[in-house]
Design a protein around this motif. Structure first.
Motif, mmCIF file in Angstrom:
data_model
loop_
_atom_site.group_PDB
_atom_site.id
_atom_site.type_symbol
_atom_site.label_atom_id
_atom_site.label_comp_id
_atom_site.label_asym_id
_atom_site.label_seq_id
_atom_site.Cartn_x
_atom_site.Cartn_y
_atom_site.Cartn_z
ATOM 1 N N GLY A 77 38.798 48.979 29.186
ATOM 2 C CA GLY A 77 39.952 48.221 28.341
ATOM 3 C C GLY A 77 40.730 47.235 28.944
ATOM 4 N N ILE A 78 40.434 47.086 30.139
ATOM 5 C CA ILE A 78 41.287 46.172 30.989
ATOM 6 C C ILE A 78 40.685 44.326 30.507
ATOM 7 N N PRO A 79 41.763 43.424 30.454
ATOM 8 C CA PRO A 79 41.348 42.041 29.980
ATOM 9 C C PRO A 79 40.106 41.704 31.081
ATOM 10 N N LEU A 80 39.363 40.727 30.347
ATOM 11 C CA LEU A 80 38.299 40.367 31.195
ATOM 12 C C LEU A 80 38.460 38.791 31.039
ATOM 13 N N LEU A 81 38.587 38.178 32.394
ATOM 14 C CA LEU A 81 38.517 36.726 32.180
ATOM 15 C C LEU A 81 37.279 35.988 32.960
ATOM 16 N N VAL A 82 36.412 35.390 32.062
ATOM 17 C CA VAL A 82 35.133 34.818 32.748
ATOM 18 C C VAL A 82 35.375 33.139 32.926
ATOM 19 N N TYR A 83 35.022 32.855 34.323
ATOM 20 C CA TYR A 83 35.179 31.617 34.802
ATOM 21 C C TYR A 83 33.725 31.212 34.765
ATOM 22 N N ALA A 84 33.571 30.187 33.754
ATOM 23 C CA ALA A 84 32.181 29.455 33.669
ATOM 24 C C ALA A 84 32.180 28.135 34.754
ATOM 25 N N ALA A 144 28.992 32.451 26.877
ATOM 26 C CA ALA A 144 29.646 33.472 26.344
ATOM 27 C C ALA A 144 28.528 34.157 25.423
ATOM 28 N N ASP A 145 27.750 33.408 24.885
ATOM 29 C CA ASP A 145 26.531 33.862 24.014
ATOM 30 C C ASP A 145 25.541 34.968 25.011
ATOM 31 N N ARG A 146 25.111 33.959 26.062
ATOM 32 C CA ARG A 146 24.385 34.799 27.154
ATOM 33 C C ARG A 146 24.842 36.059 27.716
ATOM 34 N N LEU A 147 26.217 36.270 27.862
ATOM 35 C CA LEU A 147 26.892 37.212 28.352
ATOM 36 C C LEU A 147 27.143 38.268 27.287
ATOM 37 N N ARG A 148 26.829 37.819 26.293
ATOM 38 C CA ARG A 148 27.276 38.647 24.803
ATOM 39 C C ARG A 148 28.472 38.950 24.914
ATOM 40 N N LEU A 149 29.519 38.093 24.993
ATOM 41 C CA LEU A 149 30.952 38.385 25.268
ATOM 42 C C LEU A 149 31.483 38.602 23.782
ATOM 43 N N HIS A 150 30.835 38.108 22.867
ATOM 44 C CA HIS A 150 31.314 38.459 21.428
ATOM 45 C C HIS A 150 31.116 39.612 20.819
ATOM 46 N N ASN A 151 30.499 40.553 21.651
ATOM 47 C CA ASN A 151 30.045 42.048 21.340
ATOM 48 C C ASN A 151 31.196 42.979 21.810
ATOM 49 N N ILE A 152 32.113 42.229 22.725
ATOM 50 C CA ILE A 152 33.370 43.154 23.439
ATOM 51 C C ILE A 152 34.155 43.321 22.273
ATOM 52 N N LYS A 153 34.591 44.547 22.066
ATOM 53 C CA LYS A 153 35.500 45.011 21.087
ATOM 54 C C LYS A 153 36.651 45.969 21.660
ATOM 55 N N ASP A 154 36.435 46.187 23.012
ATOM 56 C CA ASP A 154 37.349 47.246 23.672
ATOM 57 C C ASP A 154 38.374 46.658 24.738
ATOM 58 N N GLN A 199 38.423 36.474 27.698
ATOM 59 C CA GLN A 199 38.239 34.875 27.535
ATOM 60 C C GLN A 199 37.300 34.396 28.491
ATOM 61 N N ILE A 200 36.673 33.210 27.948
ATOM 62 C CA ILE A 200 35.891 32.236 28.831
ATOM 63 C C ILE A 200 36.300 30.951 29.129
ATOM 64 N N GLN A 201 36.496 30.567 30.287
ATOM 65 C CA GLN A 201 37.327 29.303 30.674
ATOM 66 C C GLN A 201 36.340 28.549 31.668
ATOM 67 N N SER A 202 36.113 27.380 30.978
ATOM 68 C CA SER A 202 35.326 26.473 31.855
ATOM 69 C C SER A 202 36.211 25.925 33.023
ATOM 70 N N GLY A 230 42.754 29.569 33.005
ATOM 71 C CA GLY A 230 42.456 30.817 33.063
ATOM 72 C C GLY A 230 43.528 31.734 33.466
ATOM 73 N N LEU A 231 44.200 31.416 34.495
ATOM 74 C CA LEU A 231 45.069 32.452 35.267
ATOM 75 C C LEU A 231 46.177 32.596 33.976
ATOM 76 N N GLU A 232 46.595 31.560 33.614
ATOM 77 C CA GLU A 232 47.780 31.642 32.539
ATOM 78 C C GLU A 232 47.431 32.514 31.381
ATOM 79 N N TRP A 233 46.076 32.432 31.025
ATOM 80 C CA TRP A 233 45.617 33.343 29.848
ATOM 81 C C TRP A 233 45.623 34.787 30.491
ATOM 82 N N ALA A 234 44.942 35.074 31.564
ATOM 83 C CA ALA A 234 45.114 36.440 32.045
ATOM 84 C C ALA A 234 46.401 36.958 31.996
ATOM 85 N N CYS A 235 47.394 36.285 32.551
ATOM 86 C CA CYS A 235 48.912 36.729 32.684
ATOM 87 C C CYS A 235 49.457 37.111 31.246
ATOM 88 N N LYS A 236 49.232 36.038 30.459
ATOM 89 C CA LYS A 236 49.881 36.522 28.981
ATOM 90 C C LYS A 236 48.822 37.855 28.487
#
Length: 185
Positions: free
Chosen positions: A118-125, A140-150, A154-157, A169-175
């Motif tokens: 349940g903890i938030p996930l930030l993926v840096y591409a 995001a497609d290759r990591l199947r991120l869209h299947n994550i429901k729990d 966020q994926i961040q270039s 990315g860090l701003e998204w994480a903190c929010k």
């Protein structure tokens, strides 16, 4: 101006300590991202054999970022660092096309860990500046991120060597963490 300098200019009375776990395969750019967050020199980075820890402050949180080495022989020890993690940051080398399936497998194994549930996930591409890099949406497609429901994710270039995308990315994480805390209060 580095991220740490920007964050210090904000009203910085950290109300909560957070533990951020920074994982990914070796050579993905984890330590470069960590040093970028801490506004440190990134010209002399060597492979992480164990772990690095840096504290970064933002407006509402004191962020303790744990960067754990990503070499195959170190990965079994990742689980020793899962306890009390508030955010999982996963770094992908966008230009290492041959290892995208391996990194997807490692991430999927992390996401089923009880202590990370349940903890938030930030993926840096990371390494988006390289000509052979795969776009963040494709990763995001290759990591199947869209299947994550729990959990929130966020994926961040980013281009860690230039600091591009790291702050966003860090701003998204903190929010995301702040929203999570509000829900549970």
């Amino acid at each position: 101006m580095g991220l740490l300098s920007i964050l210090r200019k904000l009203k910085s009375h950290a109300t909560k300590e957070l533990r951020l776990l920074l994982l990914g395969l070796d050579n993905a750019g984890k330590t470069t991202i960590l040093k970028s967050l801490a506004s440190e020199d990134i010209t002399q980075i060597t492979p992480t054999q164990g772990f690095n820890i840096k504290s970064v402050q933002n407006e509402n949180f004191n962020l303790n970022v744990w960067d754990i080495g990503g070499a195959r022989k170190i990965r079994p020890y990742w689980r020793n660092y899962f306890e009390n993690t508030d955010l999982l940051i996963y770094v992908v080398d966008s230009a290492d096309i041959q290892r995208l399936e391996e990194t997807a497998q490692e991430l999927s194994e992390l996401l089923i860990e009880e202590k990370l549930r349940g903890i938030p996930l930030l993926v840096y591409a990371n390494k988006q500046d390289l000509s052979q890099s795969v776009m963040a949406a494709d990763i995001a497609d290759r990591l199947r991120l869209h299947n994550i429901k729990d959990r929130d994710w966020q994926i961040q270039s980013c281009v860690a060597t230039q600091g591009k995308g790291v702050k966003e990315g860090l701003e998204w994480a903190c929010k995301s963490i702040e929203r999570s805390y509000r829900k549970h209060q």
